[in-house]
Design a protein around this motif. Structure first.
Motif, PDB file in Angstrom:
ATOM      1  N   ASP A  10      37.293  84.944  73.093  1.00 21.87           N
ATOM      2  CA  ASP A  10      37.751  85.785  74.194  1.00 21.87           C
ATOM      3  C   ASP A  10      38.750  84.989  75.041  1.00 21.87           C
ATOM      4  O   ASP A  10      38.832  83.765  74.970  1.00 21.87           O
ATOM      5  CB  ASP A  10      36.568  86.273  75.043  1.00 21.87           C
ATOM      6  CG  ASP A  10      35.776  85.134  75.646  1.00 21.87           C
ATOM      7  OD1 ASP A  10      35.783  85.020  76.873  1.00 21.87           O
ATOM      8  OD2 ASP A  10      35.168  84.370  74.869  1.00 21.87           O
ATOM      9  N   TYR A  11      39.540  85.710  75.826  1.00 23.39           N
ATOM     10  CA  TYR A  11      40.630  85.090  76.582  1.00 23.39           C
ATOM     11  C   TYR A  11      40.130  83.986  77.514  1.00 23.39           C
ATOM     12  O   TYR A  11      40.714  82.906  77.584  1.00 23.39           O
ATOM     13  CB  TYR A  11      41.385  86.156  77.383  1.00 23.39           C
ATOM     14  CG  TYR A  11      42.502  85.579  78.207  1.00 23.39           C
ATOM     15  CD1 TYR A  11      43.729  85.272  77.633  1.00 23.39           C
ATOM     16  CD2 TYR A  11      42.332  85.311  79.558  1.00 23.39           C
ATOM     17  CE1 TYR A  11      44.749  84.727  78.367  1.00 23.39           C
ATOM     18  CE2 TYR A  11      43.348  84.769  80.314  1.00 23.39           C
ATOM     19  CZ  TYR A  11      44.563  84.475  79.709  1.00 23.39           C
ATOM     20  OH  TYR A  11      45.568  83.924  80.454  1.00 23.39           O
ATOM     21  N   ALA A  12      39.061  84.233  78.227  1.00 22.24           N
ATOM     22  CA  ALA A  12      38.570  83.264  79.214  1.00 22.24           C
ATOM     23  C   ALA A  12      38.146  81.955  78.558  1.00 22.24           C
ATOM     24  O   ALA A  12      38.459  80.872  79.062  1.00 22.24           O
ATOM     25  CB  ALA A  12      37.407  83.868  79.997  1.00 22.24           C
ATOM     26  N   SER A  13      37.445  82.035  77.440  1.00 25.38           N
ATOM     27  CA  SER A  13      37.000  80.793  76.802  1.00 25.38           C
ATOM     28  C   SER A  13      38.166  80.049  76.161  1.00 25.38           C
ATOM     29  O   SER A  13      38.205  78.815  76.178  1.00 25.38           O
ATOM     30  CB  SER A  13      35.893  81.070  75.784  1.00 25.38           C
ATOM     31  OG  SER A  13      36.375  81.873  74.733  1.00 25.38           O
ATOM     32  N   LEU A  14      39.145  80.781  75.606  1.00 23.17           N
ATOM     33  CA  LEU A  14      40.309  80.103  75.033  1.00 23.17           C
ATOM     34  C   LEU A  14      41.180  79.483  76.128  1.00 23.17           C
ATOM     35  O   LEU A  14      41.713  78.380  75.948  1.00 23.17           O
ATOM     36  CB  LEU A  14      41.128  81.065  74.187  1.00 23.17           C
ATOM     37  CG  LEU A  14      40.478  81.484  72.876  1.00 23.17           C
ATOM     38  CD1 LEU A  14      41.351  82.478  72.137  1.00 23.17           C
ATOM     39  CD2 LEU A  14      40.191  80.290  72.006  1.00 23.17           C
ATOM     40  N   ALA A  15      41.318  80.172  77.251  1.00 19.19           N
ATOM     41  CA  ALA A  15      42.083  79.609  78.362  1.00 19.19           C
ATOM     42  C   ALA A  15      41.407  78.347  78.890  1.00 19.19           C
ATOM     43  O   ALA A  15      42.076  77.360  79.212  1.00 19.19           O
ATOM     44  CB  ALA A  15      42.237  80.642  79.470  1.00 19.19           C
ATOM     45  N   ALA A  16      40.083  78.363  78.961  1.00 20.47           N
ATOM     46  CA  ALA A  16      39.353  77.166  79.399  1.00 20.47           C
ATOM     47  C   ALA A  16      39.533  76.033  78.393  1.00 20.47           C
ATOM     48  O   ALA A  16      39.646  74.865  78.781  1.00 20.47           O
ATOM     49  CB  ALA A  16      37.874  77.498  79.577  1.00 20.47           C
ATOM     50  N   TRP A  17      39.555  76.369  77.122  1.00 12.39           N
ATOM     51  CA  TRP A  17      39.751  75.359  76.074  1.00 12.39           C
ATOM     52  C   TRP A  17      41.146  74.734  76.188  1.00 12.39           C
ATOM     53  O   TRP A  17      41.300  73.524  76.068  1.00 12.39           O
ATOM     54  CB  TRP A  17      39.563  76.020  74.704  1.00 12.39           C
ATOM     55  CG  TRP A  17      39.739  75.130  73.532  1.00 12.39           C
ATOM     56  CD1 TRP A  17      38.989  74.041  73.190  1.00 12.39           C
ATOM     57  CD2 TRP A  17      40.731  75.254  72.514  1.00 12.39           C
ATOM     58  NE1 TRP A  17      39.444  73.494  72.024  1.00 12.39           N
ATOM     59  CE2 TRP A  17      40.520  74.227  71.584  1.00 12.39           C
ATOM     60  CE3 TRP A  17      41.769  76.157  72.293  1.00 12.39           C
ATOM     61  CZ2 TRP A  17      41.313  74.052  70.455  1.00 12.39           C
ATOM     62  CZ3 TRP A  17      42.551  75.987  71.169  1.00 12.39           C
ATOM     63  CH2 TRP A  17      42.324  74.947  70.268  1.00 12.39           C
ATOM     64  N   ILE A  18      42.166  75.562  76.473  1.00 15.35           N
ATOM     65  CA  ILE A  18      43.538  75.059  76.591  1.00 15.35           C
ATOM     66  C   ILE A  18      43.706  74.240  77.867  1.00 15.35           C
ATOM     67  O   ILE A  18      44.567  73.365  77.940  1.00 15.35           O
ATOM     68  CB  ILE A  18      44.538  76.229  76.522  1.00 15.35           C
ATOM     69  CG1 ILE A  18      44.523  76.826  75.121  1.00 15.35           C
ATOM     70  CG2 ILE A  18      45.950  75.790  76.874  1.00 15.35           C
ATOM     71  CD1 ILE A  18      45.330  78.088  74.962  1.00 15.35           C
ATOM     72  N   ARG A  19      42.890  74.457  78.884  1.00 12.58           N
ATOM     73  CA  ARG A  19      42.985  73.679  80.128  1.00 12.58           C
ATOM     74  C   ARG A  19      42.600  72.218  79.936  1.00 12.58           C
ATOM     75  O   ARG A  19      42.930  71.383  80.778  1.00 12.58           O
ATOM     76  CB  ARG A  19      42.124  74.319  81.214  1.00 12.58           C
ATOM     77  CG  ARG A  19      42.778  75.519  81.818  1.00 12.58           C
ATOM     78  CD  ARG A  19      42.024  76.034  83.028  1.00 12.58           C
ATOM     79  NE  ARG A  19      42.553  77.336  83.370  1.00 12.58           N
ATOM     80  CZ  ARG A  19      41.942  78.480  83.130  1.00 12.58           C
ATOM     81  NH1 ARG A  19      40.752  78.485  82.567  1.00 12.58           N
ATOM     82  NH2 ARG A  19      42.505  79.622  83.444  1.00 12.58           N
ATOM     83  N   ASP A  20      41.908  71.911  78.862  1.00  8.50           N
ATOM     84  CA  ASP A  20      41.604  70.516  78.564  1.00  8.50           C
ATOM     85  C   ASP A  20      42.932  69.795  78.284  1.00  8.50           C
ATOM     86  O   ASP A  20      43.716  70.246  77.449  1.00  8.50           O
ATOM     87  CB  ASP A  20      40.682  70.438  77.340  1.00  8.50           C
ATOM     88  CG  ASP A  20      40.412  69.017  76.912  1.00  8.50           C
ATOM     89  OD1 ASP A  20      40.138  68.183  77.782  1.00  8.50           O
ATOM     90  OD2 ASP A  20      40.478  68.748  75.696  1.00  8.50           O
TER      91      ASP A  20
END
Length: 85
Positions: A10-20
């Motif tokens: 989902d968008y939220a988890s992928l966005a959090a992953w990319i924030r790393d």
């Protein structure tokens, strides 16, 4: 492979992953390497299969411009997500 290992898409988890920071850095590096490889391949095809003259020069200039635009858009998109937009 990292995305498949991540599991959630989902968008939220992928966005959090990319924030790393490491993930964002690797995504930018991968994007730039893939676009550079594409640029070199398209350049060889144009040089080998187009006639001498304006069409060859125009094709080479166009493909360089398009690859540059794709690189700028891609890096901007990753950085926008990485910095929390």
């Amino acid at each position: 492979a990292l995305l498949a290992h991540h599991g959630r898409t989902d968008y939220a988890s992928l966005a959090a992953w990319i924030r790393d920071p490491f993930t964002a850095m690797m995504l930018v590096a991968t994007l730039l390497v893939v676009l550079y490889h594409s640029h070199l391949g398209v350049e060889v095809v144009i040089e080998d299969y187009s006639e001498e003259g304006a069409s060859r020069v125009g094709g080479l200039m166009l493909q360089k411009f398009l690859h540059l635009i794709l690189a700028v858009i891609g890096v901007f998109s990753v950085l926008k997500l990485a910095f929390g937009a």
